[in-house]
Design a protein around this motif. Sequence first.
Motif: not given
Length: 267
Positions: A110-129
């Motif tokens: 098992g693994e989780t990609y929720d967080g990595l996917g969320f951050v990737s989604g932010l960056k795809s919309q030019a939002i850098d955390p």
Amino acid sequence: MGGLGGLVDGNSRVYGIIADPIAQVRAPEAMNEIIAARKSHAVFVPFHVHADDLPVFVAGLKAWRNLPGFTLTVPHKEAARFQCDRVGPMATITGSVNVVRKSSDGAWEGETYDGLGFVSGLKSQAIDPAGACIYVQGAGGAASAIVAALAEAGAARIAVANRSQLRATTLIDRLETVYPGCCVIAGPSDLVAADIVINTTSVGLNVNDPLPIDASALHSRQIVAEVIMRPDTTALLDEAQARGCRIHQGIHMLSGQVREIANFLGI
């Protein structure tokens, strides 16, 4: 040859997503598009499973020889951790799992990609955390993964709010060992001070749900984000937009993680 629009026969591999409720999930559409694009001989389907039935259902899937793996969403992500024989680094940090594959020895990994996917989604919309002050509502499986990924991405401060403060404290204590000093229990001023406000709970799935946070504290300098993917724009996002906030829809989280999950599953 792959996906629901292609040939499904006795040689097809079967993947799916386990959820309750299930009608709001978008993973089948997204995954079947990838299956078709990659010409994989497979199909991805929804599995509607109640929380109490998860252990027996997952045990049955291990006997399903042409099922190489599956994904999970609410309310199963934390419980799924205990159905795995091994977990990856992010799942170890967060205590939650949203994708499971069958290894060559038959074990569940098992693994989780929720967080990595969320951050990737932010960056795809030019939002850098990186360097941002962030307010996170919720402390469940999705929140754990998102907070860990935000800390990894360089967020300056992450304030976690939850109805059960014990759950929030447990999450923060777990992350403190890996990202010291980054995460705190949300106080009264954290919502107003946040650059990015994130709802990681399922509150907002239903039309009659209350708002998950106090929208009166929102202001136009903030970005307000959701993990809920259907409806496209929740009541919280509508209220935030009315207050001049930039909004970030849950669909970006799905698009951010779906390809990585497909790779993990061998699609």
